[in-house]
Design an enzyme around this catalytic site. Sequence first.
Site, PDB file in Angstrom:
ATOM      1  N   LYS A 124       0.742  -1.092   0.011  1.00 51.31           N
ATOM      2  CA  LYS A 124       0.056   0.036  -0.091  1.00 51.31           C
ATOM      3  C   LYS A 124       0.974   1.105   0.019  1.00 51.31           C
ATOM      4  CE  LYS A 124      -3.584  -2.655   2.311  1.00 51.31           C
ATOM      5  NZ  LYS A 124      -4.070  -3.012   3.862  1.00 51.31           N
ATOM      6  N   GLY A 152     -12.968  -4.905   5.437  1.00 53.37           N
ATOM      7  CA  GLY A 152     -14.342  -5.383   5.737  1.00 53.37           C
ATOM      8  C   GLY A 152     -15.403  -5.409   4.353  1.00 53.37           C
TER       9      GLY A 152
HETATM   10  N1  HSE Z   1      -5.126  -7.526   5.580  1.00 50.78           N
HETATM   11  C1  HSE Z   1      -5.440  -6.212   5.559  1.00 50.78           C
HETATM   12  C2  HSE Z   1      -5.300  -5.646   6.903  1.00 50.78           C
HETATM   13  C3  HSE Z   1      -6.926  -5.765   4.985  1.00 50.78           C
HETATM   14  O1  HSE Z   1      -5.298  -6.136   7.996  1.00 50.78           O
HETATM   15  O2  HSE Z   1      -5.699  -4.229   7.051  1.00 50.78           O
HETATM   16  C4  HSE Z   1      -6.624  -5.925   3.634  1.00 50.78           C
HETATM   17  O3  HSE Z   1      -5.951  -4.924   3.148  1.00 50.78           O
END
Ligand code: HSE
Length: 436
Positions: free
Chosen positions: A205, A302
């Site tokens: 990200k 979510g």
């Molecule tokens: N696995 C990620 C988190 C959510 O724990 O934020 C999806 O990007």
Amino acid sequence: MKSIKVGLLGIGTVGAGTFNVLKRNQEEITRRAGRGIEIAMVADLNVERAKELTNGTCVVVNDANVVVNNPDIDIVIELIGGYGIAKELVLKAIANGKHVVTANKALLATHGNEIFKAAQEKGVMVAFEAAVAGGIPIIKALREGLTANRIQWIAGIINGTTNFILSEMRDKGLDFDTVLKEAQRLGYAEADPTFDIEGVDAAHKATIMSAIAFGMPVQFDKAHVEGITKLEAVDIRYAEQLGYRIKLLGITKRTAKGIELRVHPTLIPSKRLIANVEGAMNAVLVHGDAVGATLYYGKGAGAEPTASAVIADLVDITRLATADPEHRVPYLAFQPHAMSDTPILPMAEITTSYYLRMQVADQPGVLADVTRILADATISIDAMLQKEPAEGEIQTDIIMLTHQTQEKNVIAAIAKIEALATVVGNVTKIRMEELS
Ligand code: HSE
């Protein structure tokens, strides 16, 4: 006007959320988009479940190729995940002239350049709001809302699983392994939580945000990736005593020498708003030269929060589908011919402050030796904490907070400190950011 036709690849948690929100808010979404958005086809290996979820409203197939090859489909939503089949399908959809919406940060952080190039050549859009921080519209904010700014830095809590674990470790004084099991039991952490706890998900990200913020290609391979698995409860406690909280931050920063791109546990002052983002919530702090600091907060995962981002992309594409490709918002915020080749700095070259914890013999001269090593490395001490040795112990913990310095100076100093006969074991080093 006739509805725009969407093909959905994968109807798991986010796919089902997208289907439900689109149905529930159909009227308002149509009023915003200017025409209907219809999920006409769904591909999922579990055809029975997909049929149940879609209740006869669309065609369900078990082969995603049928969707990407269907000439009636205008937009493909890829919610399969991973880099293998998902990449193949996205490229095939683009080659077939379809716009793509994806939540797949791993795919974009590693193969984004190839995907955007293919999309540009074909004149189609690739939208990915859901890939970073789930429901928070951070891509929109960076790419459009902050377009006047020279972005200086971004620091984000962009992984909910690790933020939940760190919050629990701090609140309950528990160790990492215990809280991880709890997170798995509650369904926050995956059965294989490696990407979350090792910082890989956050680095995907951060890589995407870095490319958009600074107008450069995605370069996940140059990101520094460090998770929370080695973090000890004792450091969370000491940080707290010094007025700091430890968060797993995705950081990207513009410096005179290049771009920093790193994910690691970070001490941040407890009084900052972002330090108080607890549990599985996400938050991203962006600093632009004109606007100053801006903070975005919300659910990073979510079904419906992520669906909110997927549908925002569907609406954007629906509005712009007939626009000249030259006049759409560029994938990575900057025009493709205006991308920068500013290098991403190796970790040794980054500049930040540090928390250092060492266990030392409680005897005269030890502190003088340690501070001499730091002074010789031009590292200035900002604060210090020395614990009373426990009853009957002859060793004690010393915690030092440094002013800003280069990582290479700290690494060299730590090697010298660890070589002192009076220092026991390794020095724990955690990076610190004031975020002011
Ligand atoms: N696995 C990620 C988190 C959510 O724990 O934020 C999806 O990007």
